[in-house]
Design a protein around this motif. Structure first.
Motif, PDB file in Angstrom:
ATOM      1  N   GLU A 193       4.946  44.925  29.405  1.00 28.41           N
ATOM      2  CA  GLU A 193       4.558  44.081  28.277  1.00 28.41           C
ATOM      3  C   GLU A 193       5.354  42.768  28.278  1.00 28.41           C
ATOM      4  O   GLU A 193       4.790  41.695  28.080  1.00 28.41           O
ATOM      5  CB  GLU A 193       4.817  44.839  26.977  1.00 28.41           C
ATOM      6  CG  GLU A 193       4.357  44.120  25.731  1.00 28.41           C
ATOM      7  CD  GLU A 193       4.611  44.942  24.477  1.00 28.41           C
ATOM      8  OE1 GLU A 193       4.753  44.319  23.416  1.00 28.41           O
ATOM      9  OE2 GLU A 193       4.686  46.192  24.561  1.00 28.41           O
ATOM     10  N   ILE A 194       6.648  42.854  28.559  1.00 23.83           N
ATOM     11  CA  ILE A 194       7.486  41.647  28.631  1.00 23.83           C
ATOM     12  C   ILE A 194       7.025  40.761  29.783  1.00 23.83           C
ATOM     13  O   ILE A 194       6.952  39.532  29.650  1.00 23.83           O
ATOM     14  CB  ILE A 194       8.972  42.035  28.775  1.00 23.83           C
ATOM     15  CG1 ILE A 194       9.454  42.708  27.485  1.00 23.83           C
ATOM     16  CG2 ILE A 194       9.831  40.820  29.107  1.00 23.83           C
ATOM     17  CD1 ILE A 194      10.786  43.408  27.604  1.00 23.83           C
ATOM     18  N   TRP A 195       6.681  41.367  30.929  1.00 30.49           N
ATOM     19  CA  TRP A 195       6.205  40.589  32.075  1.00 30.49           C
ATOM     20  C   TRP A 195       4.912  39.842  31.710  1.00 30.49           C
ATOM     21  O   TRP A 195       4.752  38.672  32.032  1.00 30.49           O
ATOM     22  CB  TRP A 195       5.964  41.521  33.269  1.00 30.49           C
ATOM     23  CG  TRP A 195       5.582  40.767  34.515  1.00 30.49           C
ATOM     24  CD1 TRP A 195       6.437  40.238  35.429  1.00 30.49           C
ATOM     25  CD2 TRP A 195       4.261  40.448  34.944  1.00 30.49           C
ATOM     26  NE1 TRP A 195       5.727  39.606  36.412  1.00 30.49           N
ATOM     27  CE2 TRP A 195       4.379  39.717  36.142  1.00 30.49           C
ATOM     28  CE3 TRP A 195       2.992  40.704  34.440  1.00 30.49           C
ATOM     29  CZ2 TRP A 195       3.285  39.248  36.839  1.00 30.49           C
ATOM     30  CZ3 TRP A 195       1.892  40.237  35.141  1.00 30.49           C
ATOM     31  CH2 TRP A 195       2.043  39.520  36.325  1.00 30.49           C
ATOM     32  N   ARG A 196       4.005  40.543  31.021  1.00 33.13           N
ATOM     33  CA  ARG A 196       2.742  39.892  30.615  1.00 33.13           C
ATOM     34  C   ARG A 196       2.990  38.723  29.669  1.00 33.13           C
ATOM     35  O   ARG A 196       2.323  37.689  29.757  1.00 33.13           O
ATOM     36  CB  ARG A 196       1.814  40.906  29.956  1.00 33.13           C
ATOM     37  CG  ARG A 196       1.203  41.872  30.935  1.00 33.13           C
ATOM     38  CD  ARG A 196       0.194  42.797  30.259  1.00 33.13           C
ATOM     39  NE  ARG A 196       0.006  43.971  31.069  1.00 33.13           N
ATOM     40  CZ  ARG A 196       0.410  45.202  30.744  1.00 33.13           C
ATOM     41  NH1 ARG A 196       1.000  45.422  29.584  1.00 33.13           N
ATOM     42  NH2 ARG A 196       0.208  46.214  31.554  1.00 33.13           N
ATOM     43  N   ILE A 197       3.929  38.878  28.754  1.00 33.54           N
ATOM     44  CA  ILE A 197       4.261  37.788  27.838  1.00 33.54           C
ATOM     45  C   ILE A 197       4.808  36.605  28.636  1.00 33.54           C
ATOM     46  O   ILE A 197       4.441  35.454  28.389  1.00 33.54           O
ATOM     47  CB  ILE A 197       5.274  38.255  26.766  1.00 33.54           C
ATOM     48  CG1 ILE A 197       4.604  39.239  25.815  1.00 33.54           C
ATOM     49  CG2 ILE A 197       5.862  37.069  26.003  1.00 33.54           C
ATOM     50  CD1 ILE A 197       5.565  39.970  24.890  1.00 33.54           C
ATOM     51  N   GLY A 198       5.682  36.896  29.604  1.00 34.96           N
ATOM     52  CA  GLY A 198       6.213  35.837  30.459  1.00 34.96           C
ATOM     53  C   GLY A 198       5.110  35.127  31.226  1.00 34.96           C
ATOM     54  O   GLY A 198       5.132  33.902  31.371  1.00 34.96           O
ATOM     55  N   LYS A 199       4.126  35.888  31.685  1.00 34.80           N
ATOM     56  CA  LYS A 199       3.008  35.278  32.416  1.00 34.80           C
ATOM     57  C   LYS A 199       2.184  34.381  31.498  1.00 34.80           C
ATOM     58  O   LYS A 199       1.799  33.280  31.888  1.00 34.80           O
ATOM     59  CB  LYS A 199       2.121  36.366  33.016  1.00 34.80           C
ATOM     60  CG  LYS A 199       1.027  35.831  33.895  1.00 34.80           C
ATOM     61  CD  LYS A 199       0.253  36.934  34.564  1.00 34.80           C
ATOM     62  CE  LYS A 199      -0.816  36.326  35.456  1.00 34.80           C
ATOM     63  NZ  LYS A 199      -1.606  37.348  36.112  1.00 34.80           N
ATOM     64  N   GLU A 200       1.915  34.854  30.283  1.00 36.56           N
ATOM     65  CA  GLU A 200       1.158  34.041  29.322  1.00 36.56           C
ATOM     66  C   GLU A 200       1.890  32.744  28.979  1.00 36.56           C
ATOM     67  O   GLU A 200       1.261  31.706  28.806  1.00 36.56           O
ATOM     68  CB  GLU A 200       0.897  34.832  28.043  1.00 36.56           C
ATOM     69  CG  GLU A 200      -0.126  35.929  28.201  1.00 36.56           C
ATOM     70  CD  GLU A 200      -0.275  36.764  26.933  1.00 36.56           C
ATOM     71  OE1 GLU A 200       0.263  36.366  25.874  1.00 36.56           O
ATOM     72  OE2 GLU A 200      -0.931  37.815  27.015  1.00 36.56           O
ATOM     73  N   LEU A 201       3.215  32.822  28.888  1.00 41.37           N
ATOM     74  CA  LEU A 201       4.012  31.645  28.557  1.00 41.37           C
ATOM     75  C   LEU A 201       4.317  30.784  29.774  1.00 41.37           C
ATOM     76  O   LEU A 201       4.832  29.672  29.632  1.00 41.37           O
ATOM     77  CB  LEU A 201       5.333  32.072  27.899  1.00 41.37           C
ATOM     78  CG  LEU A 201       5.237  32.814  26.578  1.00 41.37           C
ATOM     79  CD1 LEU A 201       6.610  33.291  26.131  1.00 41.37           C
ATOM     80  CD2 LEU A 201       4.619  31.905  25.516  1.00 41.37           C
ATOM     81  N   GLY A 202       4.027  31.295  30.960  1.00 40.33           N
ATOM     82  CA  GLY A 202       4.345  30.577  32.185  1.00 40.33           C
ATOM     83  C   GLY A 202       5.841  30.560  32.458  1.00 40.33           C
ATOM     84  O   GLY A 202       6.355  29.644  33.081  1.00 40.33           O
ATOM     85  N   ASN A 203       6.546  31.584  31.991  1.00 40.58           N
ATOM     86  CA  ASN A 203       7.996  31.659  32.127  1.00 40.58           C
ATOM     87  C   ASN A 203       8.347  32.546  33.328  1.00 40.58           C
ATOM     88  O   ASN A 203       8.392  33.767  33.226  1.00 40.58           O
ATOM     89  CB  ASN A 203       8.594  32.213  30.833  1.00 40.58           C
ATOM     90  CG  ASN A 203      10.094  32.159  30.803  1.00 40.58           C
ATOM     91  OD1 ASN A 203      10.746  32.180  31.829  1.00 40.58           O
ATOM     92  ND2 ASN A 203      10.641  32.111  29.602  1.00 40.58           N
TER      93      ASN A 203
END
Length: 76
Positions: free
Chosen positions: A26-36
């Protein structure tokens, strides 16, 4: 009756229970959405560490259940 309370606690635990792997994904997906990219890298590292920890815990469990004691002195 104590058994009723224990079953209630188990039900509450699993209403929002998630594994470490689910949370790191879930954290990885959030990072992907934010481009982080840094957040995605940290999530991958945490995921790998969680997997290694799980494997080590399985080893410890097998050792504990085997009844072996490696700390006893070996007679020569």
């Amino acid at each position: 009756m104590p058994y009723k309370r224990i079953s209630e606690m188990r039900k509450k635990r699993y209403l929002a229970h998630h594994t470490i792997c689910e949370k790191t994904r879930e954290i990885w997906r959030i990072g992907k959405e934010l481009g982080n990219e840094e957040l995605m890298l940290k999530a991958r590292e945490a995921h790998a560490m969680g997997k290694r920890m799980h494997e080590k815990l399985k080893e410890y469990k097998l050792y504990r259940e085997s009844g072996e004691n490696h700390e006893e002195p070996v007679e020569e």
